[in-house]
Design a protein around this motif. Structure first.
Motif, PDB file in Angstrom:
ATOM      1  N   GLU A  55      -1.978 -10.118  -8.968  1.00  0.00           N
ATOM      2  CA  GLU A  55      -0.960 -10.915  -8.276  1.00  0.00           C
ATOM      3  C   GLU A  55       0.395 -10.807  -8.971  1.00  0.00           C
ATOM      4  O   GLU A  55       1.440 -10.788  -8.314  1.00  0.00           O
ATOM      5  N   LEU A  56       0.391 -10.703 -10.302  1.00  0.00           N
ATOM      6  CA  LEU A  56       1.645 -10.515 -11.032  1.00  0.00           C
ATOM      7  C   LEU A  56       2.251  -9.151 -10.756  1.00  0.00           C
ATOM      8  O   LEU A  56       3.478  -9.001 -10.715  1.00  0.00           O
ATOM      9  N   VAL A  57       1.404  -8.149 -10.558  1.00  0.00           N
ATOM     10  CA  VAL A  57       1.910  -6.809 -10.247  1.00  0.00           C
ATOM     11  C   VAL A  57       2.597  -6.812  -8.892  1.00  0.00           C
ATOM     12  O   VAL A  57       3.587  -6.103  -8.677  1.00  0.00           O
ATOM     13  N   TYR A  58       2.100  -7.610  -7.951  1.00  0.00           N
ATOM     14  CA  TYR A  58       2.710  -7.688  -6.619  1.00  0.00           C
ATOM     15  C   TYR A  58       4.145  -8.208  -6.685  1.00  0.00           C
ATOM     16  O   TYR A  58       4.939  -7.938  -5.780  1.00  0.00           O
ATOM     17  N   GLN A  59       4.489  -8.940  -7.717  1.00  0.00           N
ATOM     18  CA  GLN A  59       5.847  -9.475  -7.828  1.00  0.00           C
ATOM     19  C   GLN A  59       6.857  -8.419  -8.237  1.00  0.00           C
ATOM     20  O   GLN A  59       8.056  -8.602  -8.040  1.00  0.00           O
ATOM     21  N   ASP A  60       6.396  -7.305  -8.809  1.00  0.00           N
ATOM     22  CA  ASP A  60       7.303  -6.278  -9.321  1.00  0.00           C
ATOM     23  C   ASP A  60       7.286  -4.990  -8.510  1.00  0.00           C
ATOM     24  O   ASP A  60       8.128  -4.113  -8.749  1.00  0.00           O
ATOM     25  N   HIS A  61       6.338  -4.820  -7.600  1.00  0.00           N
ATOM     26  CA  HIS A  61       6.218  -3.576  -6.852  1.00  0.00           C
ATOM     27  C   HIS A  61       6.021  -3.875  -5.375  1.00  0.00           C
ATOM     28  O   HIS A  61       5.593  -4.972  -5.012  1.00  0.00           O
ATOM     29  N   PRO A  62       6.322  -2.899  -4.509  1.00  0.00           N
ATOM     30  CA  PRO A  62       6.094  -3.095  -3.072  1.00  0.00           C
ATOM     31  C   PRO A  62       4.620  -3.332  -2.760  1.00  0.00           C
ATOM     32  O   PRO A  62       3.731  -2.754  -3.382  1.00  0.00           O
ATOM     33  N   ARG A  63       4.407  -4.157  -1.776  1.00  0.00           N
ATOM     34  CA  ARG A  63       3.039  -4.560  -1.440  1.00  0.00           C
ATOM     35  C   ARG A  63       2.197  -3.374  -0.953  1.00  0.00           C
ATOM     36  O   ARG A  63       1.030  -3.235  -1.307  1.00  0.00           O
ATOM     37  N   GLY A  64       2.800  -2.526  -0.113  1.00  0.00           N
ATOM     38  CA  GLY A  64       2.053  -1.399   0.431  1.00  0.00           C
ATOM     39  C   GLY A  64       1.598  -0.420  -0.637  1.00  0.00           C
ATOM     40  O   GLY A  64       0.482   0.107  -0.581  1.00  0.00           O
ATOM     41  N   GLU A  65       2.459  -0.166  -1.630  1.00  0.00           N
ATOM     42  CA  GLU A  65       2.093   0.766  -2.694  1.00  0.00           C
ATOM     43  C   GLU A  65       0.937   0.224  -3.527  1.00  0.00           C
ATOM     44  O   GLU A  65       0.037   0.976  -3.931  1.00  0.00           O
ATOM     45  N   ILE A  66       0.944  -1.067  -3.785  1.00  0.00           N
ATOM     46  CA  ILE A  66      -0.154  -1.660  -4.571  1.00  0.00           C
ATOM     47  C   ILE A  66      -1.458  -1.609  -3.775  1.00  0.00           C
ATOM     48  O   ILE A  66      -2.523  -1.288  -4.336  1.00  0.00           O
ATOM     49  N   ASN A  67      -1.384  -1.906  -2.481  1.00  0.00           N
ATOM     50  CA  ASN A  67      -2.596  -1.835  -1.655  1.00  0.00           C
ATOM     51  C   ASN A  67      -3.187  -0.428  -1.664  1.00  0.00           C
ATOM     52  O   ASN A  67      -4.401  -0.247  -1.814  1.00  0.00           O
ATOM     53  N   ARG A  68      -2.308   0.562  -1.495  1.00  0.00           N
ATOM     54  CA  ARG A  68      -2.797   1.946  -1.506  1.00  0.00           C
ATOM     55  C   ARG A  68      -3.358   2.328  -2.868  1.00  0.00           C
ATOM     56  O   ARG A  68      -4.365   3.051  -2.948  1.00  0.00           O
ATOM     57  N   ALA A  69      -2.726   1.856  -3.928  1.00  0.00           N
ATOM     58  CA  ALA A  69      -3.209   2.186  -5.271  1.00  0.00           C
ATOM     59  C   ALA A  69      -4.589   1.594  -5.529  1.00  0.00           C
ATOM     60  O   ALA A  69      -5.466   2.249  -6.107  1.00  0.00           O
ATOM     61  N   ILE A  70      -4.814   0.347  -5.088  1.00  0.00           N
ATOM     62  CA  ILE A  70      -6.125  -0.287  -5.293  1.00  0.00           C
ATOM     63  C   ILE A  70      -7.201   0.440  -4.507  1.00  0.00           C
ATOM     64  O   ILE A  70      -8.274   0.772  -5.043  1.00  0.00           O
ATOM     65  N   LEU A  71      -6.935   0.710  -3.233  1.00  0.00           N
ATOM     66  CA  LEU A  71      -7.938   1.385  -2.406  1.00  0.00           C
ATOM     67  C   LEU A  71      -8.197   2.800  -2.888  1.00  0.00           C
ATOM     68  O   LEU A  71      -9.330   3.294  -2.831  1.00  0.00           O
ATOM     69  N   GLU A  72      -7.152   3.471  -3.373  1.00  0.00           N
ATOM     70  CA  GLU A  72      -7.341   4.824  -3.904  1.00  0.00           C
ATOM     71  C   GLU A  72      -8.208   4.807  -5.161  1.00  0.00           C
ATOM     72  O   GLU A  72      -9.098   5.650  -5.330  1.00  0.00           O
ATOM     73  N   ALA A  73      -7.982   3.830  -6.020  1.00  0.00           N
ATOM     74  CA  ALA A  73      -8.792   3.729  -7.242  1.00  0.00           C
ATOM     75  C   ALA A  73     -10.250   3.406  -6.903  1.00  0.00           C
ATOM     76  O   ALA A  73     -11.176   3.962  -7.504  1.00  0.00           O
TER      77      ALA A  73
END
Length: 581
Positions: free
Chosen positions: A140-158
């Motif tokens: 949740e803290l990472v979402y405050q510093d980066h775009p939401r779509g990029e974080i979603n893609r990064a989690i699903l990719e991992a």
């Protein structure tokens, strides 16, 4: 023995050795000098080769060639002087060469989101049932510093890189990764997990045609854990089972065994009818197999145990992993959302038709459903519909379907495909009642059609009740055939508990005429011609209702008008009916 005075051979040898040593050292020094001179000479030759290219061969050249060499040499000197003067006249350059920082090789040509992906990858690798809350807080803290779509893609990719592999995956690893996906879906919404589900559906379809190790097993395992955490519904599980039953190979049996052992009892609880259909398909397919393997026998035992809800007979039944992640999920998520009731076809057609399960997403499937199919009917049916005053398109379609159907169930299916609107649904009851009354002899087909629609929705019950009231208010206008058919229709609806006896509340039994008395005599005689249990249920439904006028009116009518005309057996049923008031 001492050497002789004149004998100095040993000393001579020593001197010779010294001389040889001096000569060797001098020769080495000369070689070094020669090599240095040779190198210097080569450098000088390289520097002066352009200027003195023809100097070494002057003796062999002719006089004309020497003159040409001198002229060219002068031209070179004059050109160099001109360039030197021009450079002296120009102001000195103040620009400094660009200085770039040193970039290590492993950081060159790097993805701009590599740091984010590495951080997310670390969170995904550390996730477990014990630290899921802390992982969600860090993400949740990472979402405050980066775009939401990029974080979603990064989690699903991992998650995909960890789980979608060709070797069998540990159950604990899969469960913990799916736990993270389920928690993120609960916090963000279905748009988070939608890309992963679509990717899983595509890869599952590809694996059905060409297998790559245990990738299909891993895909099904992921979806089963998602179902256990209520991310998806049982519709997707049943679609996968039907897809596997089409080929029904030994590899498919392995996957089917895993499904029924892990979530078989849950899908039985959610949709028992679908499970019955699956059992029927398996029995039909198994009957065609001549040589049944031990795995097939094991699968049939598991399926039978699931069908009978017998946990003890499921081989190697272990639900500890699912139970553990379910507890962790309830502790990490405040309010679990409703599961996605998507099918395998929805996921495969998401790129063309859209995603109806994502809020705000485009979807073309609704437009296809709203298109009313133009049904072609026989010209004789259309002429008959016109003769019976079916003056609207909806009434004509309902009439033609009602007349052309094989039975009432098939009629109900065809009617539902007409896609009539809310207010137009009333036309189905209107046309069915009209056809039932106009028959020369009573036809129970129309009564069964009305019962089917009344059981389907309460709106049809209300419509039928209004239709009954219209006929009861105008009994005198009905001829003998219509009156007889109406009595049989109404008594059948009341006896089957499709319509309550309260539908007669508009009748004032104290003021009815002779024709109406005959009508209600026949009606109640038909109603009483059933079993004692049904009579108690029919008349007992009136007891809690605040309809004293209706109850007293029926009681008086049964005692004074109907009782004198009944036989011994009918009077017994009448006595049971009167006790219900």
């Amino acid at each position: 023995m001492m050497p002789a005075e004149g004998d100095d051979s040993d000393f001579g040898d020593i001197e010779d050795d010294e001389e040889l040593e001096e000569e060797f050292l001098m020769s080495n020094e000369e070689d070094c000098d020669l090599s240095m001179e040779h190198l210097e000479a080569e450098d000088d030759e390289e520097e002066m080769c352009d200027l003195d290219d023809g100097a070494c061969s002057e003796e062999s050249k002719s006089d004309d060639e020497c003159v040409e060499d001198e002229d060219s040499r002068k031209d070179c000197y004059s050109a160099s002087d001109k360039v030197k003067k021009d450079s002296d006249m120009k102001p000195p350059s103040t620009e400094t060469p660009p200085q770039t920082a040193y970039i290590p090789p492993h950081l060159r040509n790097l993805d701009p989101n590599a740091v984010l992906k590495r951080k997310i990858r670390g969170y995904v690798n550390r996730v477990s049932t014990s630290n899921i809350k802390q992982i969600l807080t860090d993400v949740e803290l990472v979402y405050q510093d980066h775009p939401r779509g990029e974080i979603n893609r990064a989690i699903l990719e991992a998650v995909s890189q960890s789980l979608l592999i060709s070797t069998i995956m540990p159950a604990r690893l899969c469960a913990e990764h799916v736990l993270l996906v389920a928690c993120m879906t609960a916090n963000i919404g279905p748009e988070f997990v939608s890309p992963l589900l679509e990717d899983l559906a595509e890869q599952l379809t590809k694996e059905m045609s060409e297998r790559h190790g245990k990738l299909l097993n891993n895909i099904v395992s992921i979806i089963c854990y998602m179902y256990a955490l209520k991310v998806v519904s049982c519709n997707l599980i049943f679609d996968i089972i039907r897809t596997l039953l089409k080929s029904f190979t030994e590899a498919d049996l392995e996957v089917l065994l895993y499904i029924f052992k892990s979530v078989g009892l849950d899908i039985r609880k959610d949709d028992p009818q679908a499970l019955k259909d699956i059992v029927q398909i398996v029995n039909e397919t198994g009957a065609k197999i001549k040589e049944k393997s031990s795995r097939f026998t094991w699968f049939m035992e598991t399926l039978t145990a699931v069908k009978n809800n017998n946990v003890n007979k499921i081989p190697n039944y272990d639900k500890s992993d699912i139970t553990e992640i379910q507890k962790a999920y309830k502790a990490a998520v405040k309010q679990a959302p409703n599961n996605l009731r998507v099918t395998l076809a929805d996921l495969l057609d998401a790129k063309t038709k859209g995603r109806w399960w994502v809020v705000g997403a485009a979807w073309t499937g609704l437009e296809d459903e709203r298109k009313v199919k133009q049904v072609q009917f026989d010209s004789k049916l259309l002429a008959l519909a016109k003769k019976n005053h079916m003056n609207t398109e909806v009434r004509r379609n309902v009439f033609c379907v009602l007349m052309s159907s094989e039975d009432y169930e098939r009629c109900f299916e065809k009617m539902m495909k007409l896609n009539v609107k809310d207010k137009q649904e009333r036309e189905i009851i209107y046309v069915a009642v009209l056809c039932a009354l106009k028959c020369k002899t009573y036809n129970p087909y129309y009564t069964n059609v009305i019962k089917k629609f009344c059981e389907h929705s309460k709106n049809y019950q209300i419509t039928m009740q209004f239709s009954i009231w219209d006929r009861l208010k105008d009994l005198k206008s009905l001829n003998a055939t219509k009156t007889r058919n109406f009595i049989l229709l109404l008594s059948s609806l009341i006896s089957s508990k499709t319509i309550s006896m309260s539908a007669l509340k508009i009748v004032n039994f104290a003021e009815i005429g002779s024709d109406e008395v005959d009508f209600f005599k026949d009606l109640f005689r038909k109603i009483l011609n059933v079993s004692e249990v049904v009579i108690t249920e029919i008349f007992g439904r009136l007891q809690p209702l605040p309809l004293d006028n209706l109850k007293n009116g029926i009681k008086v009518f049964l005692k004074h008008f109907l009782k004198p005309e009944l036989g011994a057996e009918e009077k017994k049923n009448l006595k049971i009916a009167l006790k219900c008031f």
